[in-house]
Design a protein around this motif. Structure first.
Motif, mmCIF file in Angstrom:
data_model
loop_
_atom_site.group_PDB
_atom_site.id
_atom_site.type_symbol
_atom_site.label_atom_id
_atom_site.label_comp_id
_atom_site.label_asym_id
_atom_site.label_seq_id
_atom_site.Cartn_x
_atom_site.Cartn_y
_atom_site.Cartn_z
ATOM 1 N N GLN A 28 0.819 -1.199 0.000
ATOM 2 C CA GLN A 28 0.000 0.000 0.000
ATOM 3 C C GLN A 28 0.859 1.258 0.000
ATOM 4 O O GLN A 28 0.418 2.308 -0.429
ATOM 5 C CB GLN A 28 -0.917 0.026 1.233
ATOM 6 C CG GLN A 28 -1.939 -1.095 1.233
ATOM 7 C CD GLN A 28 -2.789 -1.061 2.486
ATOM 8 O OE1 GLN A 28 -2.596 -0.208 3.337
ATOM 9 N NE2 GLN A 28 -3.710 -1.988 2.593
ATOM 10 N N ILE A 29 2.074 1.137 0.496
ATOM 11 C CA ILE A 29 2.930 2.314 0.615
ATOM 12 C C ILE A 29 3.462 2.761 -0.742
ATOM 13 O O ILE A 29 3.386 3.909 -1.109
ATOM 14 C CB ILE A 29 4.124 2.029 1.554
ATOM 15 C CG1 ILE A 29 3.613 1.825 2.967
ATOM 16 C CG2 ILE A 29 5.135 3.163 1.505
ATOM 17 C CD1 ILE A 29 4.684 1.416 3.927
ATOM 18 N N HIS A 34 3.307 8.404 -4.884
ATOM 19 C CA HIS A 34 4.411 8.965 -4.116
ATOM 20 C C HIS A 34 5.445 9.631 -4.999
ATOM 21 O O HIS A 34 6.317 10.323 -4.512
ATOM 22 C CB HIS A 34 5.071 7.863 -3.288
ATOM 23 C CG HIS A 34 4.147 7.279 -2.280
ATOM 24 N ND1 HIS A 34 3.522 6.093 -2.469
ATOM 25 C CD2 HIS A 34 3.702 7.761 -1.106
ATOM 26 C CE1 HIS A 34 2.747 5.835 -1.427
ATOM 27 N NE2 HIS A 34 2.839 6.836 -0.599
ATOM 28 N N GLN A 104 -0.369 13.752 1.268
ATOM 29 C CA GLN A 104 -0.973 12.433 1.114
ATOM 30 C C GLN A 104 0.077 11.372 0.836
ATOM 31 O O GLN A 104 -0.008 10.244 1.332
ATOM 32 C CB GLN A 104 -2.022 12.478 0.001
ATOM 33 C CG GLN A 104 -3.266 13.282 0.380
ATOM 34 C CD GLN A 104 -4.117 13.663 -0.809
ATOM 35 O OE1 GLN A 104 -3.718 13.526 -1.965
ATOM 36 N NE2 GLN A 104 -5.315 14.175 -0.533
ATOM 37 N N TYR A 107 1.653 10.702 4.117
ATOM 38 C CA TYR A 107 0.692 9.959 4.950
ATOM 39 C C TYR A 107 0.715 8.479 4.621
ATOM 40 O O TYR A 107 0.666 7.623 5.509
ATOM 41 C CB TYR A 107 -0.712 10.530 4.727
ATOM 42 C CG TYR A 107 -1.808 9.788 5.466
ATOM 43 C CD1 TYR A 107 -2.154 10.149 6.760
ATOM 44 C CD2 TYR A 107 -2.485 8.722 4.865
ATOM 45 C CE1 TYR A 107 -3.148 9.464 7.441
ATOM 46 C CE2 TYR A 107 -3.476 8.036 5.538
ATOM 47 C CZ TYR A 107 -3.809 8.409 6.830
ATOM 48 O OH TYR A 107 -4.788 7.714 7.501
ATOM 49 N N GLU A 108 0.807 8.154 3.362
ATOM 50 C CA GLU A 108 0.740 6.758 2.957
ATOM 51 C C GLU A 108 2.007 5.975 3.288
ATOM 52 O O GLU A 108 2.040 4.749 3.168
ATOM 53 C CB GLU A 108 0.401 6.660 1.465
ATOM 54 C CG GLU A 108 -1.030 7.100 1.191
ATOM 55 C CD GLU A 108 -1.412 7.022 -0.273
ATOM 56 O OE1 GLU A 108 -0.794 6.230 -1.020
ATOM 57 O OE2 GLU A 108 -2.331 7.750 -0.680
ATOM 58 N N THR A 109 3.053 6.656 3.726
ATOM 59 C CA THR A 109 4.223 5.948 4.240
ATOM 60 C C THR A 109 4.083 5.648 5.735
ATOM 61 O O THR A 109 4.972 5.059 6.334
ATOM 62 C CB THR A 109 5.514 6.767 4.040
ATOM 63 O OG1 THR A 109 5.508 7.904 4.911
ATOM 64 C CG2 THR A 109 5.671 7.225 2.604
#
Length: 304
Positions: A28-29, A34, A104, A107-109
């Motif tokens: 998901q990361i 990114h 965002q 955040y996803e990390t």
């Protein structure tokens, strides 16, 4: 996948510098989101800073995953080098002037602590970002904006105001918290605050003077503002002057005595992109890192 990003993916599970809840699964990361095209940010006129930070092999993208991963690794190395407990330092990602796409991506990390300098920007972004983000306000806050900041962001999201240096501002925030609690159906909450200390003595820096002035303000806030929780101290310090960090640590010892608490119960928010490793060695429990993660800033056309 970019081989450098893959390397960070393998290393993320061992990163201990705490940045929020447990990191998301690697599948998901590491998503294309990114790798942010710099064209997304061109209206802010920014370029990457030179701090051994990485962009992808394509110069046209800003690699948030690699940058934040590098910062976390540097934090872990600094923590280990001074034999401090793993995960004992919080990373506050300073996202002022940055577009939501970059926040965002961070955040996803797994990043959950974000810092903003301007009240209006924080209010706007907090409405767009997920509810589990913990916001730190790290800029000068005018007392006439204190109530609106608390009301709009709310105590479920607004974790800390790091720049308290007057009883006037503290009192305004205390009343705003009381009003928010009255309108909330849940259990009453307190707002976390840090006392900002001018450890360098520079006239251009905000904050109270180390020593008696800090202690007097802490005592007054603790007696008159029961809806505020004094959670630590913050300083900016003078560039290259590491003694500012020592001064803040000394202030914490004095403040702890005033509050009847152990010094280790109070945070030390100090250290930014250029000196957070030194700050960790000096005892920082929270570091504020912005340009090293998100690139340089442009303040033009910014609504405060």
């Amino acid at each position: 996948m970019n081989p450098r990003i893959a390397a960070y993916a393998l290393g993320f599970r061992s990163i201990s510098a705490f940045s929020g809840p447990p990191l998301l699964p690697s599948r998901q990361i590491f998503t294309p989101r990114h790798l942010i095209p710099l064209s997304t940010c061109n209206n802010l006129g920014r370029s990457l800073t030179q701090h051994n930070m990485s962009t992808s092999t394509d110069d046209d993208v800003l690699d948030i995953v690699a940058n934040i991963g590098h910062v976390r690794q540097m934090m872990d190395d600094a923590i280990a080098s001074c034999e401090r407990e793993s995960g004992s330092v919080r990373l506050v990602a300073v996202s002022k002037t940055k577009p939501l796409e970059l926040l965002q991506a961070a955040y996803e990390t797994g990043q959950r602590y974000f810092g903003e300098n301007y009240a209006q920007e924080l209010m706007t972004k907090s409405a767009e970002m997920p509810d589990d983000v913990a916001w730190h306000f790290i800029g000068p806050l005018q007392s006439n904006k204190a109530a609106k900041l608390v009301t709009v962001v709310g105590l479920d999201k607004l974790a800390c105001i790091e720049t308290i240096s007057t009883i006037k501002l503290a009192a305004k925030l205390n009343r705003a918290v009381d009003s928010w609690n009255e309108e909330s159906s849940g259990e009453a909450k307190k707002l976390g605050i840090y006392i900002q200390v001018n450890t360098s003595g520079e006239e251009t820096k905000s904050g109270v003077t180390p020593g008696a002035e800090v202690c007097d303000l802490v005592k007054q806030i603790s007696e008159e503002c029961p809806s505020l929780s004094i959670d630590g101290l913050m300083t900016i310090g003078a560039p290259g002057d590491d003694s500012c960090f020592d001064t803040l640590a000394e202030c914490r010892d004095e403040v702890a005595k005033v509050l009847g608490r152990e010094p280790q119960e109070l945070d030390l928010s100090m250290g930014m992109s250029g000196d957070f490793e030194v700050a960790i060695a000096k005892g920082a429990t929270s570091v504020r890192v912005g340009s090293t993660i998100f690139g340089a800033r442009d303040y033009s056309n910014l609504a405060k």
